[in-house]
Design a protein around this motif. Structure first.
Motif, short mmCIF file in Angstrom:
data_model
loop_
_atom_site.label_atom_id
_atom_site.label_comp_id
_atom_site.label_asym_id
_atom_site.label_seq_id
_atom_site.Cartn_x
_atom_site.Cartn_y
_atom_site.Cartn_z
N VAL A 1 0.85 -1.19 0.00
CA VAL A 1 0.00 0.00 0.00
C VAL A 1 0.89 1.24 0.00
N VAL A 6 -1.33 -9.03 4.76
CA VAL A 6 -0.70 -7.97 5.55
C VAL A 6 -0.46 -6.78 4.62
N LEU A 7 -0.97 -5.62 5.01
CA LEU A 7 -0.74 -4.42 4.20
C LEU A 7 0.64 -3.87 4.53
N VAL A 8 1.49 -3.74 3.53
CA VAL A 8 2.86 -3.27 3.74
C VAL A 8 3.04 -1.92 3.04
N PRO A 9 3.16 -0.84 3.81
CA PRO A 9 3.34 0.48 3.19
C PRO A 9 4.70 0.54 2.50
N GLN A 60 9.37 -8.26 3.91
CA GLN A 60 9.11 -7.45 5.12
C GLN A 60 8.31 -8.22 6.17
N LEU A 61 7.73 -9.37 5.77
CA LEU A 61 6.86 -10.11 6.72
C LEU A 61 7.68 -10.81 7.79
#
Lengths: 166, 166
Positions: free
Chosen positions: B89, B133-136, B165-166
């Motif tokens: 995102v 999972v929303l990752v900016p 990033q998770l």
């Protein structure tokens, strides 16, 4: 990036927006300070897990209400050709608490009830082709309506009043 | 109470909240003043019909994206036992416009894209038992990730970065 379970900062933000809540209101529901909520959404610290759980419970309660209400509306329109329905919503917390004390446990704020109503409107349009109009309760107008016809206050009479506003 | 078609004041408010927009952003999208939007939501005048239509188009575009993306994710997890997925995102309008110019026509603001991502997350949890999972997007981190492995900028490499990033 946290490897913990639970919502990250941006997810907390969009969960809050989807419930039409302010950071102050999330703080109120979660019994934390508004500064905490702002810090969670800025990614400065992870959101308290009990508050995450509470918000998810609320979102699930709303979805359940949407499902049940839409089922009821589908049933209603099996024998009713007119595809428009009014639905009372609450412009203030005082009116909401006065008329819906039984909802305060699951949906403590008027905004949550109104969010549920908005989702019902959307779902009814999409799935049932029924136009739901959200009608904010107007205390004075509703009182005058009841006095005119000698009606008691009840959920049914609120619905009748709302129908008369269309 | 207006007998006209279209959204009333409280409906305009909840439509806006459901899109995670501010009154200023609705004004920007609708090419009207913020004072107009505030007046619509206060019930002082009816909301311009073209703006109502524009917001509904956006909401429909989001729902379509949710549907299509969830179909794709369902397909993906037919052969993949791990039920977690990252989804990029955009924390700022500048990053969103840089990486998703093709979306600007239908979803002009980063908040709208992120709202879509939030609804995808919710739908995937409910219907597919997949954790999204929303990752900016973090410009510096993504740049460093690409330089390390000599990767070009692409949607696929952004997805790879997000997964890391998770």
């Amino acid at each position: 990036m946290s490897k913990e379970l639970g919502f990250n900062a941006i997810e907390m933000q969009y969960l809050r927006h989807s419930l039409a809540l302010t950071t102050a209101q999330v703080a109120e529901i979660g019994k934390v300070s508004e500064a905490d909520v702002i810090a969670w959404e800025a990614g400065e610290k992870p959101a308290h897990m009990p508050v995450q759980k509470k918000l998810i419970e609320i979102d699930e309660a709303i979805e359940m209400q949407v499902l049940n209400t839409c089922d009821g509306i589908e049933e209603l329109f099996k024998s009713e050709p007119k595809r428009t329905l009014s639905f009372v919503v609450y412009p203030t917390q005082a009116l909401y608490a006065q008329y819906n004390p039984e909802f305060l446990g699951t949906l403590p704020l008027a905004e949550l009830y109104n969010t549920s109503a908005w989702r019902i409107k959307k779902e009814c349009k999409l799935m049932l082709e029924v136009d739901v109009v959200l009608v904010p309760l107007d205390f004075e107008s509703y009182k005058a309506y009841r006095e005119k016809d000698g009606l008691k206050e009840s959920r049914e009479n609120r619905a009748k009043w709302a129908k008369a506003q269309l």
